[in-house]
Scaffold this motif. Structure first.
Motif, PDB file in Angstrom:
ATOM      1  N   ARG A   1       0.809  -1.206   0.000  1.00  0.00           N
ATOM      2  CA  ARG A   1       0.000   0.000   0.000  1.00  0.00           C
ATOM      3  C   ARG A   1       0.849   1.266   0.000  1.00  0.00           C
ATOM      4  O   ARG A   1       0.529   2.240  -0.694  1.00  0.00           O
ATOM      5  CB  ARG A   1      -0.952   0.048   1.208  1.00  0.00           C
ATOM      6  CG  ARG A   1      -1.880   1.260   1.103  1.00  0.00           C
ATOM      7  CD  ARG A   1      -2.898   1.369   2.210  1.00  0.00           C
ATOM      8  NE  ARG A   1      -3.838   2.417   1.870  1.00  0.00           N
ATOM      9  CZ  ARG A   1      -3.714   3.684   2.234  1.00  0.00           C
ATOM     10  NH1 ARG A   1      -2.657   4.065   2.953  1.00  0.00           N
ATOM     11  NH2 ARG A   1      -4.604   4.583   1.888  1.00  0.00           N
TER      12      ARG A   1
ATOM     13  N   TYR B   1      -8.605   2.262  -8.596  1.00  0.00           N
ATOM     14  CA  TYR B   1      -7.620   2.566  -7.545  1.00  0.00           C
ATOM     15  C   TYR B   1      -8.196   2.256  -6.162  1.00  0.00           C
ATOM     16  O   TYR B   1      -7.516   1.647  -5.319  1.00  0.00           O
ATOM     17  CB  TYR B   1      -7.213   4.035  -7.625  1.00  0.00           C
ATOM     18  CG  TYR B   1      -6.679   4.572  -6.325  1.00  0.00           C
ATOM     19  CD1 TYR B   1      -5.457   4.149  -5.818  1.00  0.00           C
ATOM     20  CD2 TYR B   1      -7.416   5.490  -5.572  1.00  0.00           C
ATOM     21  CE1 TYR B   1      -4.977   4.612  -4.605  1.00  0.00           C
ATOM     22  CE2 TYR B   1      -6.947   5.967  -4.370  1.00  0.00           C
ATOM     23  CZ  TYR B   1      -5.733   5.527  -3.876  1.00  0.00           C
ATOM     24  OH  TYR B   1      -5.272   5.986  -2.677  1.00  0.00           O
TER      25      TYR B   1
ATOM     26  N   GLN C   1       0.775   4.215  -2.895  1.00  0.00           N
ATOM     27  CA  GLN C   1       0.572   5.635  -2.631  1.00  0.00           C
ATOM     28  C   GLN C   1       1.735   6.466  -3.176  1.00  0.00           C
ATOM     29  O   GLN C   1       1.530   7.559  -3.720  1.00  0.00           O
ATOM     30  CB  GLN C   1       0.410   5.882  -1.123  1.00  0.00           C
ATOM     31  CG  GLN C   1      -0.817   5.231  -0.506  1.00  0.00           C
ATOM     32  CD  GLN C   1      -2.105   5.701  -1.148  1.00  0.00           C
ATOM     33  OE1 GLN C   1      -2.258   6.865  -1.507  1.00  0.00           O
ATOM     34  NE2 GLN C   1      -3.053   4.787  -1.315  1.00  0.00           N
TER      35      GLN C   1
ATOM     36  N   ASP D   1      -6.767  -0.325  -3.415  1.00  0.00           N
ATOM     37  CA  ASP D   1      -6.386   0.187  -2.100  1.00  0.00           C
ATOM     38  C   ASP D   1      -7.161  -0.533  -1.000  1.00  0.00           C
ATOM     39  O   ASP D   1      -6.607  -0.847   0.062  1.00  0.00           O
ATOM     40  CB  ASP D   1      -6.644   1.697  -2.038  1.00  0.00           C
ATOM     41  CG  ASP D   1      -5.927   2.358  -0.884  1.00  0.00           C
ATOM     42  OD1 ASP D   1      -4.756   2.016  -0.626  1.00  0.00           O
ATOM     43  OD2 ASP D   1      -6.535   3.233  -0.222  1.00  0.00           O
TER      44      ASP D   1
END
Length: 363
Positions: A150, A291, A154, A295
């Motif tokens: 993750r 996305y 990002q 996520d």
């Protein structure tokens, strides 16, 4: 074999950097390995019908994520060497923590605040330089089908736009650091994501939540016009039944233009106007939903919600159009956890409509 990178940049949410959507174009498809062919298919949308192609041109990471993360931090100052093969799930990332003078529960003098801001922004620039170096390696690993974590996702998403802000913001930090708070207040877009304080994120959240409250009223009228009851969106089974065919308001391809604009505005996907064509809006919405889906899976796989700080909790909630203004960390964690649990069984767009219908009600 040679690979060519192509990029486009749809708008993301509330100061989070624009993401570059990457895919590969091999000079000879026959020379790709099976893993590379898989990454190429996901990232390019090869052999897809034209109407569905935008779903694959958005840089899907869904099949590339690993079972666990090396560590959960949005930005990093110092990190261990990046692996070239499969991710070691026991590896960790060394992180340099920085004090945010705007976090609640602090009693600081004026001098301490000024000193804290300068230290925070300088540390943010160091993080950004480190992230820029890491971003290219993350991109290369995505292109060959390696799993991502993750924090890597990002970094990959936010760093491209942060690079554009590095020069003007770095000039402010070096030359006139005492004017940075005023400059950011007047021009919030000049600040890289690594230098955004909790106070800035909270202000942007309050503004966005106020706009979403007005959109909520429009959405309720639209839902009732379709013969649906807004209260039905609170029940997961009812929502699943309504959205099972993926058509009407529950399908990206079947949304009418007015509904498409409503959803995009609710998610904060940049400025929506007459110049935006329907294909542009659909591609932008599909990219954002893809996305969020990725996520959410990373948050679940890493059990990461409980480890997110206040600033990142606000960012994650705002990306999903979950109201975060005036809410405590515990409330934000509960809302984000509820959202991620719902995405196990429901399409993302149906959950967005449930937020449009219910808005402030708990998830």
């Amino acid at each position: 074999m040679s690979l060519r990178l192509v990029s486009s940049r749809p708008v993301s949410v509330h100061g989070a950097a624009r993401s570059r959507l990457l895919w590969v174009s091999p000079t000879s498809a026959g020379t790709l390995s099976s893993q590379q062919q898989r990454a190429f298919t996901l990232l390019s949308g090869a052999n897809q019908p034209r109407r569905a192609k935008h779903r694959h041109m958005i840089g899907s990471y869904t099949a590339l994520i690993g079972p666990r993360s090396m560590g959960l931090h949005t930005t990093v100052s110092k990190r261990s060497p990046w692996p070239t093969g499969p991710i070691d799930t026991n590896a960790t990332i060394a992180v340099e923590t920085r004090a945010d003078p705007t976090l609640p529960g602090q009693t600081l003098t004026l001098f301490q605040k000024v000193k804290g801001f300068i230290s925070f922004y300088k540390g943010g620039l160091k993080e950004l330089v480190s992230n820029i170096k890491a971003a290219s390696k993350i991109r290369d690993r995505i292109l060959v089908g390696s799993p991502v974590t993750r924090d890597e996702l990002q970094i990959h998403r936010r760093t491209p736009a942060d690079k554009l802000r590095l020069v003007p913001f770095g000039f402010l930090v070096v030359v006139i650091p005492e004017l940075i708070p005023l400059t950011i207040f007047l021009f919030p877009g000049v600040c890289p994501s690594t230098c955004v304080t909790y106070g800035q994120v909270a202000k942007m959240a309050a503004k966005s939540d106020a706009a979403r409250k007005n959109l909520h009223a429009q959405a309720v009228a639209r839902i009732e016009g379709l013969g649906l009851a807004p209260a039905a969106f609170a029940d997961a089974k009812s929502l699943a039944n309504m959205a099972q065919d993926g058509k009407g308001i529950f399908g990206v391809d079947s949304l009418l233009r007015d509904d498409l604009q409503l959803v995009c505005r609710f998610l904060g996907l940049g400025k929506i106007g007459l110049l935006n064509s329907e294909p542009q809006l659909r591609t932008r919405l599909a990219a954002h939903l893809e996305y969020i889906r990725t996520d959410d899976r990373l948050l679940l796989a890493e059990q990461a919600v409980d480890r997110l700080g206040l600033t990142e909790l606000h960012r994650a909630c705002q990306e999903r159009a979950i109201p975060s203004s005036g809410r405590s960390g515990e409330q934000l964690r509960a809302s984000l956890s509820g959202w991620t649990e719902m995405t196990r069984d429901l399409p993302i767009l149906s959950i967005v409509w449930s937020r449009l219908a219910l808005f402030n009600q708990p998830i």
